[in-house]
Write a protein that holds these residues in place. Structure first.
Motif, PDB file in Angstrom:
ATOM      1  N   ALA A  84       0.695  -1.312  -0.136  1.00  0.00           N
ATOM      2  CA  ALA A  84      -0.004   0.142  -0.019  1.00  0.00           C
ATOM      3  C   ALA A  84       0.880   1.418   0.177  1.00  0.00           C
ATOM      4  N   LEU A  85       1.988   1.118   0.755  1.00  0.00           N
ATOM      5  CA  LEU A  85       3.020   2.450   0.557  1.00  0.00           C
ATOM      6  C   LEU A  85       3.403   2.732  -0.609  1.00  0.00           C
ATOM      7  N   ALA A  86       3.933   1.433  -1.305  1.00  0.00           N
ATOM      8  CA  ALA A  86       4.407   1.869  -2.727  1.00  0.00           C
ATOM      9  C   ALA A  86       3.406   2.327  -3.571  1.00  0.00           C
ATOM     10  N   ILE A  87       2.280   1.759  -3.417  1.00  0.00           N
ATOM     11  CA  ILE A  87       1.015   2.474  -4.292  1.00  0.00           C
ATOM     12  C   ILE A  87       0.702   3.910  -4.157  1.00  0.00           C
ATOM     13  N   ALA A  88       0.852   4.223  -2.553  1.00  0.00           N
ATOM     14  CA  ALA A  88       0.473   5.639  -2.096  1.00  0.00           C
ATOM     15  C   ALA A  88       1.689   6.445  -2.792  1.00  0.00           C
ATOM     16  N   ALA A  89       2.630   5.962  -2.680  1.00  0.00           N
ATOM     17  CA  ALA A  89       3.979   6.671  -3.130  1.00  0.00           C
ATOM     18  C   ALA A  89       3.965   7.036  -4.738  1.00  0.00           C
ATOM     19  N   SER A  90       3.442   6.255  -5.366  1.00  0.00           N
ATOM     20  CA  SER A  90       3.492   6.287  -6.750  1.00  0.00           C
ATOM     21  C   SER A  90       2.561   7.106  -7.258  1.00  0.00           C
ATOM     22  N   GLU A  91       1.407   7.113  -6.508  1.00  0.00           N
ATOM     23  CA  GLU A  91       0.192   7.961  -6.672  1.00  0.00           C
ATOM     24  C   GLU A  91       0.563   9.460  -6.399  1.00  0.00           C
ATOM     25  N   SER A  92       1.641   9.725  -5.656  1.00  0.00           N
ATOM     26  CA  SER A  92       1.973  11.318  -5.306  1.00  0.00           C
ATOM     27  C   SER A  92       3.360  11.619  -6.021  1.00  0.00           C
ATOM     28  N   GLY A  93       3.798  10.864  -6.911  1.00  0.00           N
ATOM     29  CA  GLY A  93       4.868  11.052  -7.620  1.00  0.00           C
ATOM     30  C   GLY A  93       6.382  10.833  -6.658  1.00  0.00           C
ATOM     31  N   VAL A  94       6.031  10.159  -5.456  1.00  0.00           N
ATOM     32  CA  VAL A  94       7.186   9.673  -4.767  1.00  0.00           C
ATOM     33  C   VAL A  94       7.700   8.265  -5.025  1.00  0.00           C
ATOM     34  N   THR A  95       9.133   8.136  -5.062  1.00  0.00           N
ATOM     35  CA  THR A  95       9.572   7.050  -5.592  1.00  0.00           C
ATOM     36  C   THR A  95       9.521   5.992  -4.592  1.00  0.00           C
ATOM     37  N   ALA A  96       9.230   4.707  -4.892  1.00  0.00           N
ATOM     38  CA  ALA A  96       8.973   3.555  -3.867  1.00  0.00           C
ATOM     39  C   ALA A  96      10.157   2.755  -4.354  1.00  0.00           C
ATOM     40  N   VAL A  97      10.884   2.558  -3.338  1.00  0.00           N
ATOM     41  CA  VAL A  97      12.350   1.579  -3.744  1.00  0.00           C
ATOM     42  C   VAL A  97      12.028   0.085  -3.118  1.00  0.00           C
ATOM     43  N   SER A  98      12.173  -0.790  -3.701  1.00  0.00           N
ATOM     44  CA  SER A  98      11.686  -2.186  -3.246  1.00  0.00           C
ATOM     45  C   SER A  98      12.922  -2.790  -2.583  1.00  0.00           C
ATOM     46  N   GLU A  99      12.631  -3.563  -1.541  1.00  0.00           N
ATOM     47  CA  GLU A  99      13.451  -4.306  -0.874  1.00  0.00           C
ATOM     48  C   GLU A  99      12.972  -5.665  -0.616  1.00  0.00           C
ATOM     49  N   ALA A 100      14.224  -6.549  -0.387  1.00  0.00           N
ATOM     50  CA  ALA A 100      13.714  -8.059  -0.233  1.00  0.00           C
ATOM     51  C   ALA A 100      14.551  -8.372   0.885  1.00  0.00           C
ATOM     52  N   PHE A 101      14.168  -9.527   1.479  1.00  0.00           N
ATOM     53  CA  PHE A 101      14.856 -10.209   2.812  1.00  0.00           C
ATOM     54  C   PHE A 101      15.586 -11.236   2.427  1.00  0.00           C
ATOM     55  N   ALA A 102      16.562 -11.495   2.596  1.00  0.00           N
ATOM     56  CA  ALA A 102      17.294 -12.554   2.079  1.00  0.00           C
ATOM     57  C   ALA A 102      17.399 -13.699   3.395  1.00  0.00           C
ATOM     58  N   ASP A 103      17.060 -13.235   4.449  1.00  0.00           N
ATOM     59  CA  ASP A 103      16.991 -14.112   5.841  1.00  0.00           C
ATOM     60  C   ASP A 103      15.527 -14.457   6.114  1.00  0.00           C
ATOM     61  N   ARG A 104      14.494 -14.167   5.186  1.00  0.00           N
ATOM     62  CA  ARG A 104      13.220 -14.473   5.564  1.00  0.00           C
ATOM     63  C   ARG A 104      12.681 -15.538   4.471  1.00  0.00           C
TER      64      ARG A 104
END
Lengths: 252, 252, 252, 252
Positions: free
Chosen positions: B148-168
């Motif tokens: 939801a944060l990535a979506i809200a960001a993109s709707e406002s022109g804010v860049t969402a940077v994706s992260e992943a968890f190698a230990d999860r």
């Protein structure tokens, strides 16, 4: 002749409010906004920053000890490095709110026990100045003339702006009569206004024992949380206008 | 091929510390520094900012709920305006410390319960984005892909940077296996490192049920407060180097 | 001959812990449990009360200044009425946890800066005693022999129990060498244990300058958060047993 | 016929006050005193306890979430063990103050979001009851009739005392009309007083849609922090007296 009028604002916390911020913002030119340590929750800080910005009132960081329960009025015997970091944190936090309001922090004024300690204690005074130097050395600090803080500031190339209190009694040495003593605080708005005019146009004040001393100040501090605060503020501003004094922020 | 490594730092408070900040700063490229609400006193924040700046590690604001007692791990059902102001306050506060360290805040990452809430709750997600828009809309936000944060960001022109968890462990739909479930967290440093390499070079991860899914991330999150955290971080970084992956901050 | 062994416990807060409470509880006879102002969240307080009760360890209220950020190690210049109320609050809060654990608060010991202030400042010392008198005047207070707190207690009919520190250097006047000075804190467990035995069986201690002074104490304070704390505690207890000293709480 | 009148008191914090505690204490018979987590500093708690004790007003622990910034009005999604410990802490802390005032805590009433959560959430309701059972199972809990808290209490042998709100609109199912809706809160003192009399003498209330429902309550809650609160309280008490109702604490 010109003068700045400053007052403490944003001194509520969450459900609790203190003083009439909006009414005072129509009178003053510099707002000392609480930064969350002795008072001031983020919502209040943001709202007061917006209200100040909308009126062209200059925003200052009213930094204090971390002491919500004591409203920052109790001296905390803290290490200078801790104090420097606490001031940086508060400065930055208020600037975050000011920036969101289209403004920025333009000066620093310590609150309560930190204000009083910085008048007499060179170590805590230097710790405050160190925070300013590291954050933005062009930010002036608002304090009593001749205070340890004023001295520490000038030694570091930080501007110390002098303030005076039209509603407080002074001693012959230029220090304030402590609040606990009778007559320490004036309550009559006309008397306070007349005193303000003399301070600004004449550069003097009559002390408790009747002598006249010089009182060179670039800002007058108005109290926001006392009974009649708003009325007194208006009386001071009106009297200054009538005396031909321009009321302007000491820094834009 | 390149990747960013991020970790949570500065999560002590006063007398209490957590994790080995300095050791992790030698491995990671982006430091999510706690801002005082869930953890992080000003002295710690300033010191970690200085250490990060000295190593060229990018500084991000790890913003959280105001909940020292719960370490920001308990959802608080707060109004969006309150949350926006809380994020602004924390962003500014950390930037005050970063500025004193000769650096600045370069991105935002929510912590704990706020992180999880912002993945699924559009209202709190939008409140976080609102703070970024008002503070500096060029600041990216670090979050799960598709949140939801990535979506809200993109709707406002804010860049969402994706992260992943190698230990999860991941589920087939790309969400994380909840911590409470067995096998949710990996502990073997070699397995984690191998997983990190696959995520970065292949853009995939094997889920809990054995299927392979795509996992496009610009940053890998390393945990700082688990046993063996530093050793795992070194193993991941070494494996990435061996695989020819450049480890670089996603933003300078 | 008998002696009590006391130590500070429960000094974590939420996610943060400090010292090995459970290991120390197997050695000491009186637990000074933090009450939430300088450290000690309710979950920790309740758990330590339960562990103490299960072992028959006496529970004392380790009251401090309201200062989580400073761990209660910074003097706060507070009004005596405020301090009395703060002590009452902490006493009651810990007793709520102790009661749920089937026990109760049996004594009071100030923490950190409040401990040091109460040694020399009759006003804050009297404010602490006032809280005890109003809460339960049969509760003893644990402090240095001859301290302002011991004097204030005796003037109000409150029992002052003397404690000594086997791991701290003493000056010829019976006061502690300040922590900042070299040699102020002993680290060798055998030396500390030997010193403890002499204090208890002989009632004396060798000061920094080599002279012997009397040191009548009913309790020895063991430190819980220093490296080797548990090992030192065991060494002290073993040495006392070997010397035929009974280790018992000064109050049940 | 008899009834208890309860109100929330002591909801200031340090410099900030809320409501006219002393005026309300002359009208009510049970004081729900804030315990420091959502409001209530120790000095205020002690003073209100003294004032309540002097008037024979029964003291109850108004326990809340640890959330000064949100005044306890935001639900915190906390683990039951944490909530039990938080309630124990607050109960004990207030009892420390009450004891110093020559009184004691006689009942428990959750505040704000914790009150509302305990009406519908069996897990948090049970956590509150668990604290009461462990502290003193004879303490009743004040809540809405039929609430999850009332059910959890009765399952554990704890007495649930029902309260009603003379100044709030009810729905046909006996629940309160949410504050945000128009007409949710009544402001006319005579209307509120008449409603109070009907509730007590008739055991009924007219709901928002005009139907009459039964409303069996042993206490009426008066609000302390709304405009006209004191006047309304006096009107209610006078109307009850005129109707021949005895106003007495539900517990001494």
């Amino acid at each position: 002749v010109q003068i700045d009028l400053n007052a403490d604002l944003g001194e509520g916390f969450g459900r609790w409010s203190l003083g009439d911020d909006e009414a005072l913002l129509n009178v003053i030119t510099s707002a000392n906004i609480a930064c969350g340590f002795h008072a001031g929750d983020p919502v209040t800080m943001l709202r007061v920053c917006e209200q100040a910005a909308a009126r062209g009132v200059t925003i200052g960081a009213q930094v204090g000890y971390r002491d919500l329960a004591g409203f920052g009025r109790r001296k905390i015997d803290m290490a200078p490095d801790d104090l420097t970091a606490d001031v940086l944190y508060q400065l930055g936090a208020l600037n975050g709110c000011a920036r969101a309001a289209g403004s920025h922090v333009s000066y620093v004024k310590p609150h309560g026990a930190l204000y009083n300690t910085a008048v007499v204690d060179p170590v805590q005074a230097a710790a405050i100045v160190e925070a300013i130097v590291r954050y933005d050395r062009t930010l002036p600090v608002l304090t009593l003339p001749g205070s340890a803080l004023a001295i520490a500031a000038s030694e570091s190339g930080v501007t110390a702006v002098s303030e005076a209190f039209a509603d407080r009694a002074y001693r012959a040495d230029g220090t304030l009569v402590p609040r606990e003593q009778p007559g320490a605080v004036l309550h009559d708005s006309l008397a306070i206004a007349a005193r303000a005019v003399t301070m600004v146009t004449n550069g003097t004040v009559i002390t408790q024992n009747g002598t006249e001393i010089t009182m060179a100040a670039h800002s007058l501090c108005l109290h926001g949380d006392t009974p009649g605060a708003v009325e007194i503020a208006h009386a001071v501003r009106a009297a200054l206008a009538e005396a031909g004094v321009y009321v302007r922020p000491f820094r834009r």
